[in-house]
Design a protein around this motif. Sequence first.
Motif, PDB file in Angstrom:
ATOM      1  N   TYR A  33       0.417  -2.949  10.910  1.00 59.61           N
ATOM      2  CA  TYR A  33       1.704  -2.698  10.109  1.00 59.61           C
ATOM      3  C   TYR A  33       1.957  -3.698   8.861  1.00 59.61           C
ATOM      4  O   TYR A  33       2.348  -3.350   7.811  1.00 59.61           O
ATOM      5  N   LEU A  34       2.293  -4.815   9.833  1.00 58.39           N
ATOM      6  CA  LEU A  34       2.961  -5.865   8.923  1.00 58.39           C
ATOM      7  C   LEU A  34       1.942  -6.465   7.969  1.00 58.39           C
ATOM      8  O   LEU A  34       2.118  -7.014   6.766  1.00 58.39           O
ATOM      9  N   GLU A  35       0.626  -6.340   8.317  1.00 62.30           N
ATOM     10  CA  GLU A  35      -0.396  -7.004   7.420  1.00 62.30           C
ATOM     11  C   GLU A  35      -0.484  -6.072   6.161  1.00 62.30           C
ATOM     12  O   GLU A  35      -0.490  -6.467   4.737  1.00 62.30           O
ATOM     13  N   HIS A  36      -0.107  -4.866   6.181  1.00 67.30           N
ATOM     14  CA  HIS A  36      -0.110  -3.979   5.022  1.00 67.30           C
ATOM     15  C   HIS A  36       1.257  -3.659   4.494  1.00 67.30           C
ATOM     16  O   HIS A  36       1.476  -3.003   3.330  1.00 67.30           O
ATOM     17  N   ARG A  37       2.209  -3.861   5.202  1.00 62.86           N
ATOM     18  CA  ARG A  37       3.754  -3.498   4.724  1.00 62.86           C
ATOM     19  C   ARG A  37       4.570  -4.792   4.929  1.00 62.86           C
ATOM     20  O   ARG A  37       5.457  -5.003   5.380  1.00 62.86           O
ATOM     21  N   PRO A  38       3.935  -5.973   4.327  1.00 62.77           N
ATOM     22  CA  PRO A  38       4.769  -7.277   4.726  1.00 62.77           C
ATOM     23  C   PRO A  38       6.202  -7.212   4.109  1.00 62.77           C
ATOM     24  O   PRO A  38       7.099  -7.980   4.502  1.00 62.77           O
ATOM     25  N   ASP A  39       6.296  -6.447   3.045  1.00 64.94           N
ATOM     26  CA  ASP A  39       7.773  -6.389   2.549  1.00 64.94           C
ATOM     27  C   ASP A  39       8.667  -5.156   2.860  1.00 64.94           C
ATOM     28  O   ASP A  39       9.668  -4.805   2.277  1.00 64.94           O
ATOM     29  N   ALA A  40       7.995  -4.573   3.853  1.00 60.91           N
ATOM     30  CA  ALA A  40       8.884  -3.298   4.360  1.00 60.91           C
ATOM     31  C   ALA A  40      10.187  -3.709   4.720  1.00 60.91           C
ATOM     32  O   ALA A  40      10.725  -4.724   5.066  1.00 60.91           O
TER      33      ALA A  40
END
Length: 109
Positions: free
Chosen positions: A81-88
């Motif tokens: 999740y963090l790899e694809h959405r670091p700006d979440a």
Amino acid sequence: GERAARLPRLLGELPTRRILVRTLLLLKRAWARRRLPRRAMAASERILLLEPGSLVEQRDRGLLAREVGDRKQAISDLRGYLEHRPDALDASRIARLLSALEREERGEA
């Protein structure tokens, strides 16, 4: 009334996959509210079978995996999740959880 009469026609216009995903989301939320994380995780896994690219669902499954004690699954899902959405919006909270899980996995808890 009139709304009830229109319901079958409206449902007929929705793709079966969307109906299944919506039903599973409702079940997942209900089970999570009732503190039944294994059931909620089972629903999440089925949602991901229908929507494998859903990063939010991947995050949710990771959080549920953490709750049921499946650290490896939790780490994998939250890392993805963090790899694809670091700006979440929840990235910093998820990163803290992930760091804690990784420390526990290494025995540094």
